[in-house]
Design a protein around this motif. Structure first.
Motif, PDB file in Angstrom:
ATOM      1  N   VAL A  84       0.927  -0.914   0.060  1.00  0.00           N
ATOM      2  CA  VAL A  84      -0.099   0.062  -0.177  1.00  0.00           C
ATOM      3  C   VAL A  84       0.504   1.511  -0.221  1.00  0.00           C
ATOM      4  O   VAL A  84       0.214   2.285  -0.268  1.00  0.00           O
ATOM      5  CB  VAL A  84      -0.890   0.208   0.603  1.00  0.00           C
ATOM      6  CG1 VAL A  84      -1.887  -1.184   0.770  1.00  0.00           C
ATOM      7  CG2 VAL A  84      -0.305  -0.353   2.657  1.00  0.00           C
ATOM      8  N   GLY A  85       2.134   1.083   0.139  1.00  0.00           N
ATOM      9  CA  GLY A  85       2.889   2.115   0.454  1.00  0.00           C
ATOM     10  C   GLY A  85       3.612   2.611   1.401  1.00  0.00           C
ATOM     11  O   GLY A  85       2.829   2.670   2.352  1.00  0.00           O
ATOM     12  N   ILE A  86       4.661   3.386   0.702  1.00  0.00           N
ATOM     13  CA  ILE A  86       5.355   4.322   1.844  1.00  0.00           C
ATOM     14  C   ILE A  86       4.183   4.591   2.882  1.00  0.00           C
ATOM     15  O   ILE A  86       3.732   5.900   2.717  1.00  0.00           O
ATOM     16  CB  ILE A  86       6.083   4.827   2.013  1.00  0.00           C
ATOM     17  CG1 ILE A  86       7.633   4.148   1.228  1.00  0.00           C
ATOM     18  CG2 ILE A  86       7.198   5.846   2.952  1.00  0.00           C
ATOM     19  CD1 ILE A  86       8.365   5.085   0.634  1.00  0.00           C
ATOM     20  N   GLY A  87       3.817   4.273   4.382  1.00  0.00           N
ATOM     21  CA  GLY A  87       2.421   5.246   5.089  1.00  0.00           C
ATOM     22  C   GLY A  87       1.733   4.629   4.703  1.00  0.00           C
ATOM     23  O   GLY A  87       0.619   5.897   4.754  1.00  0.00           O
ATOM     24  N   GLY A  88       1.681   3.992   3.919  1.00  0.00           N
ATOM     25  CA  GLY A  88      -0.338   3.979   3.258  1.00  0.00           C
ATOM     26  C   GLY A  88      -0.901   2.955   3.916  1.00  0.00           C
ATOM     27  O   GLY A  88      -2.744   2.580   3.786  1.00  0.00           O
ATOM     28  N   GLY A  89      -0.190   2.014   5.964  1.00  0.00           N
ATOM     29  CA  GLY A  89      -0.513   1.547   6.292  1.00  0.00           C
ATOM     30  C   GLY A  89      -1.410   2.260   7.762  1.00  0.00           C
ATOM     31  O   GLY A  89      -1.892   3.015   7.439  1.00  0.00           O
ATOM     32  N   ALA A  90      -1.527   0.916   8.756  1.00  0.00           N
ATOM     33  CA  ALA A  90      -2.074   1.679   9.833  1.00  0.00           C
ATOM     34  C   ALA A  90      -0.575   2.563  10.632  1.00  0.00           C
ATOM     35  O   ALA A  90      -1.556   3.983  11.274  1.00  0.00           O
ATOM     36  CB  ALA A  90      -2.047   0.253  10.717  1.00  0.00           C
ATOM     37  N   SER A  91       0.485   2.455   9.988  1.00  0.00           N
ATOM     38  CA  SER A  91       1.830   3.801  10.801  1.00  0.00           C
ATOM     39  C   SER A  91       1.160   5.527  10.296  1.00  0.00           C
ATOM     40  O   SER A  91       1.053   6.495  10.723  1.00  0.00           O
ATOM     41  CB  SER A  91       2.587   3.557   9.842  1.00  0.00           C
ATOM     42  OG  SER A  91       3.184   2.241  10.597  1.00  0.00           O
ATOM     43  N   GLY A  92       0.319   5.456   8.775  1.00  0.00           N
ATOM     44  CA  GLY A  92       0.367   6.170   8.229  1.00  0.00           C
ATOM     45  C   GLY A  92      -1.051   7.044   8.455  1.00  0.00           C
ATOM     46  O   GLY A  92      -1.859   8.296   8.522  1.00  0.00           O
ATOM     47  N   PRO A 237       2.327  12.008  10.019  1.00  0.00           N
ATOM     48  CA  PRO A 237       2.926  10.594   9.618  1.00  0.00           C
ATOM     49  C   PRO A 237       2.917   9.711   8.217  1.00  0.00           C
ATOM     50  O   PRO A 237       4.198   9.658   7.766  1.00  0.00           O
ATOM     51  CB  PRO A 237       1.904   9.729  10.411  1.00  0.00           C
ATOM     52  CG  PRO A 237       1.106  10.083  11.432  1.00  0.00           C
ATOM     53  CD  PRO A 237       0.981  11.151  11.032  1.00  0.00           C
ATOM     54  N   GLU A 238       2.214   9.841   7.517  1.00  0.00           N
ATOM     55  CA  GLU A 238       2.348   9.663   6.121  1.00  0.00           C
ATOM     56  C   GLU A 238       3.657  10.724   5.244  1.00  0.00           C
ATOM     57  O   GLU A 238       4.771   9.790   4.861  1.00  0.00           O
ATOM     58  CB  GLU A 238       1.527   9.568   4.709  1.00  0.00           C
ATOM     59  CG  GLU A 238       1.472   9.119   3.798  1.00  0.00           C
ATOM     60  CD  GLU A 238       0.157   9.097   2.889  1.00  0.00           C
ATOM     61  OE1 GLU A 238      -0.077   8.255   1.633  1.00  0.00           O
ATOM     62  OE2 GLU A 238      -1.278   9.028   3.462  1.00  0.00           O
ATOM     63  N   ARG A 239       3.631  11.474   5.743  1.00  0.00           N
ATOM     64  CA  ARG A 239       4.406  12.899   4.763  1.00  0.00           C
ATOM     65  C   ARG A 239       5.839  12.574   5.379  1.00  0.00           C
ATOM     66  O   ARG A 239       6.826  12.349   4.406  1.00  0.00           O
ATOM     67  CB  ARG A 239       3.944  13.928   5.262  1.00  0.00           C
ATOM     68  CG  ARG A 239       2.949  14.452   4.515  1.00  0.00           C
ATOM     69  CD  ARG A 239       2.290  15.841   4.509  1.00  0.00           C
ATOM     70  NE  ARG A 239       0.959  16.146   4.211  1.00  0.00           N
ATOM     71  CZ  ARG A 239       0.014  17.327   4.753  1.00  0.00           C
ATOM     72  NH1 ARG A 239       0.744  18.466   5.540  1.00  0.00           N
ATOM     73  NH2 ARG A 239      -0.881  17.048   4.476  1.00  0.00           N
ATOM     74  N   TYR A 240       5.312  12.420   7.201  1.00  0.00           N
ATOM     75  CA  TYR A 240       7.016  11.955   7.247  1.00  0.00           C
ATOM     76  C   TYR A 240       8.056  10.800   6.921  1.00  0.00           C
ATOM     77  O   TYR A 240       9.350  10.508   6.692  1.00  0.00           O
ATOM     78  CB  TYR A 240       6.467  11.927   9.345  1.00  0.00           C
ATOM     79  CG  TYR A 240       7.911  11.210  10.074  1.00  0.00           C
ATOM     80  CD1 TYR A 240       9.239  11.855  10.464  1.00  0.00           C
ATOM     81  CD2 TYR A 240       7.510  10.045  10.424  1.00  0.00           C
ATOM     82  CE1 TYR A 240      10.152  10.903  10.831  1.00  0.00           C
ATOM     83  CE2 TYR A 240       8.289   9.248  10.708  1.00  0.00           C
ATOM     84  CZ  TYR A 240       9.733   8.873  11.266  1.00  0.00           C
ATOM     85  OH  TYR A 240      10.984   9.321  11.985  1.00  0.00           O
ATOM     86  N   LEU A 241       6.582   9.459   7.520  1.00  0.00           N
ATOM     87  CA  LEU A 241       7.321   8.418   6.669  1.00  0.00           C
ATOM     88  C   LEU A 241       8.509   8.432   5.516  1.00  0.00           C
ATOM     89  O   LEU A 241       9.214   8.465   4.598  1.00  0.00           O
ATOM     90  CB  LEU A 241       6.591   7.115   6.480  1.00  0.00           C
ATOM     91  CG  LEU A 241       6.194   6.746   7.993  1.00  0.00           C
ATOM     92  CD1 LEU A 241       4.904   5.347   8.167  1.00  0.00           C
ATOM     93  CD2 LEU A 241       7.713   6.727   8.785  1.00  0.00           C
ATOM     94  N   LYS A 242       7.928   9.612   4.121  1.00  0.00           N
ATOM     95  CA  LYS A 242       8.180   9.862   3.280  1.00  0.00           C
ATOM     96  C   LYS A 242       9.398  10.608   2.654  1.00  0.00           C
ATOM     97  O   LYS A 242      10.150  10.009   2.014  1.00  0.00           O
ATOM     98  CB  LYS A 242       6.561   9.988   1.848  1.00  0.00           C
ATOM     99  CG  LYS A 242       5.581   9.344   1.911  1.00  0.00           C
ATOM    100  CD  LYS A 242       5.090  10.191   0.491  1.00  0.00           C
ATOM    101  CE  LYS A 242       3.575   9.066   0.623  1.00  0.00           C
ATOM    102  NZ  LYS A 242       2.372   9.540  -0.428  1.00  0.00           N
TER     103      LYS A 242
END
Length: 489
Positions: A84-92, A237-242
């Motif tokens: 589901v991509g970087i930060g695309g799951g529960a973390s995001g 979270p998602e922006r941070y992980l990217k």
């Protein structure tokens, strides 16, 4: 002390008694069971290949820290896989609220004071902040467009992803007031000052209602005080992980330029159906799949984890409304939480559904309606201005929850060769079709999981620890508190 799984365990396990009293002898016991072993040393110049399964908090942190252990003479390739991509799951999906204190300690104090640091809270806080700084720096010094391959162009970050606005802990009911007063009394008179001294950059302050309303004028208090963590952080979270992935790419490029060996980090948007897919190509496979780890055939029914699905609502303030959420105003922890991500965007969460099997982040209309009926009244009790905000949508995250021990609910890490290879051998014996061959070199399989709702605070330290273990081929370097779970498997 006997421990049992939380309700609704996904993997059908009943956790055996977990003894944590003799943690210093844990790894020796694991060694006796054949769980701890030592990898053969790699000859100079031999390429090193690592597969990191999962691109959430744990996976991207592992990738970053593996780069710190790259050989000066051998090419290194780190490949990250996530469907589901970087930060695309529960973390995001998470709210991104970062502080090092036990959530139960900040929410409940029914009989004893629980307002304490999480396990290794000071070090976890420090390592998490380091990674946030690394991610911020990567955005400032973004890679030239010509140096990002087409598969990874989607990971550029143009919007803010860190807000240093602090967090307010507020009592929402009469019972919360009573509990919070007990916490404050303990905090003021009995709290371990050495712990606070070691965490001078994230103290808890006791403030009166006037000071709290100065921070957030729309606030409604049900007591004459609140707890304030002025240095607590909120991230997207998602922006941070990217951004952290971009930092990995830049680090790999810089290392390659400074050494004779090539270093590469890449991401592949691909489903991980089985560990057998990675049995031939890699020197080590690090499994950071969160709740999806229970879907791997090699690990079904083998991990002491349960699941909890949480729904988070995204809200936006219409442009016609002038009462914005001030940039200096803190986020809120109460019977629900509110994470401010700018003057006109907030998140509120989260619901809890134990034992869910649904790993999708999509939320049905019915689920969204039920979630909002639960979350909006909770937030409006302390922040009634939420009625002026418009709901943009909802997202769900399925978290893998660890068992509770005498030290709390700790994440699980370690080498799981025995679990994986046992499954492969059984498949071979029973004639199942697979690519396993006793002549092939089987990589070391490592596991990072059970971060639950604390992935953000734990991810920096766990990535650092597991990368060191993988690079050295030695599980003994891991804290026995985090590997003792394997005694029960």
């Amino acid at each position: 002390m006997a421990m049992t799984l939380l309700p609704g365990g996904l993997y059908g396990l009943s956790l055996k008694t977990m003894k944590v009293q003799s943690l210093t002898t844990c790894n020796s016991k694991l060694r006796m069971k054949g769980i701890v072993s030592t990898c053969c040393s790699t000859s100079p110049g031999t390429p090193q290949r690592y597969a990191v399964l999962g691109a959430g908090f744990a996976g991207i942190s592992v990738a970053w820290h593996l780069l710190q252990h790259c050989s000066k003479t051998s090419p290194t390739c780190i490949e990250i896989y996530d469907e589901v991509g970087i930060g695309g799951g529960a973390s995001g999906v998470s709210g991104g609220l970062l502080h090092p204190y036990s959530p139960k300690g900040l929410l409940l104090c029914r009989s004893t004071f629980a307002g304490k640091l999480l396990w290794n809270g000071a070090e976890c806080w420090e390592e998490a902040l380091k990674l946030i700084t690394v991610a911020e720096a990567s955005v400032i010094s973004e890679l030239p467009s010509g140096e990002i391959d087409s598969e990874n162009k989607q990971h550029t970050v143009a919007e803010p992803f860190v807000w240093r606005r602090g967090i307010l802990r507020i009592a929402a009911t009469a019972k919360n007031v009573y509990d919070l007063k007990k916490l404050v009394l303990y905090y003021l008179h009995m709290y371990d000052k050495s712990a606070q001294d070691s965490l001078s950059d994230c103290k808890i302050s006791y403030i009166n209602s006037f000071a709290a309303k100065e921070l957030l004028p729309e606030l409604v208090l049900h007591s004459d005080f609140a707890l304030y963590m002025p240095q607590a952080v909120n991230i997207h979270p998602e922006r941070y992980l990217k951004a952290l992935f971009m930092a990995c790419q830049r680090k790999a490029r810089d290392l390659s330029a400074a050494r004779s060996s090539g270093i590469q980090v890449s991401f592949h948007k691909r489903n991980v159906g089985s560990l057998l897919e990675f049995s031939e190509e890699y020197d080590a496979v690090i499994i950071c799949l969160g709740a999806k780890v229970g879907l791997l055939p090699e690990l079904v029914g083998k991990l002491p984890l349960s699941t909890c699905k949480g729904i988070v609502a995204h809200l936006e303030l219409p442009t016609a409304n002038r009462e914005i959420y001030n940039n200096e105003s803190p986020s809120i922890l109460s019977s629900a939480w509110l994470a401010a991500q700018g003057p006109r965007k907030i998140l509120i969460g989260a619901t809890k559904e134990w034992g869910s099997f649904n790993t999708s982040c999509d939320v049905s209309i019915e689920e969204a309606s039920l979630a909002l009926k639960e979350l909006l009244p909770k937030i409006s009790t302390v922040y009634p201005a939420v009625k002026n905000w418009m709901v943009l949508g909802t997202r769900a995250g399925l978290r893998a929850m660890p068992p509770r021990t005498s030290l709390g609910a700790l994440p699980l890490i370690g080498c799981i060769d025995n679990l994986v290879l046992e499954s492969m051998q059984k498949d071979k014996l029973f004639g199942k079709r697979n690519t396993y061959s006793s002549q092939k070199v089987i990589p070391r399989y490592w596991f990072v999981g059970g971060l639950g709702s604390r992935g953000l605070i734990y991810h920096g330290l766990l990535g650092k620890l597991i990368a060191k273990a993988v690079a050295s081929g030695n599980q003994d370097v891991l804290p026995s508190e985090l590997t003792s779970w394997m005694l029960s498997c």
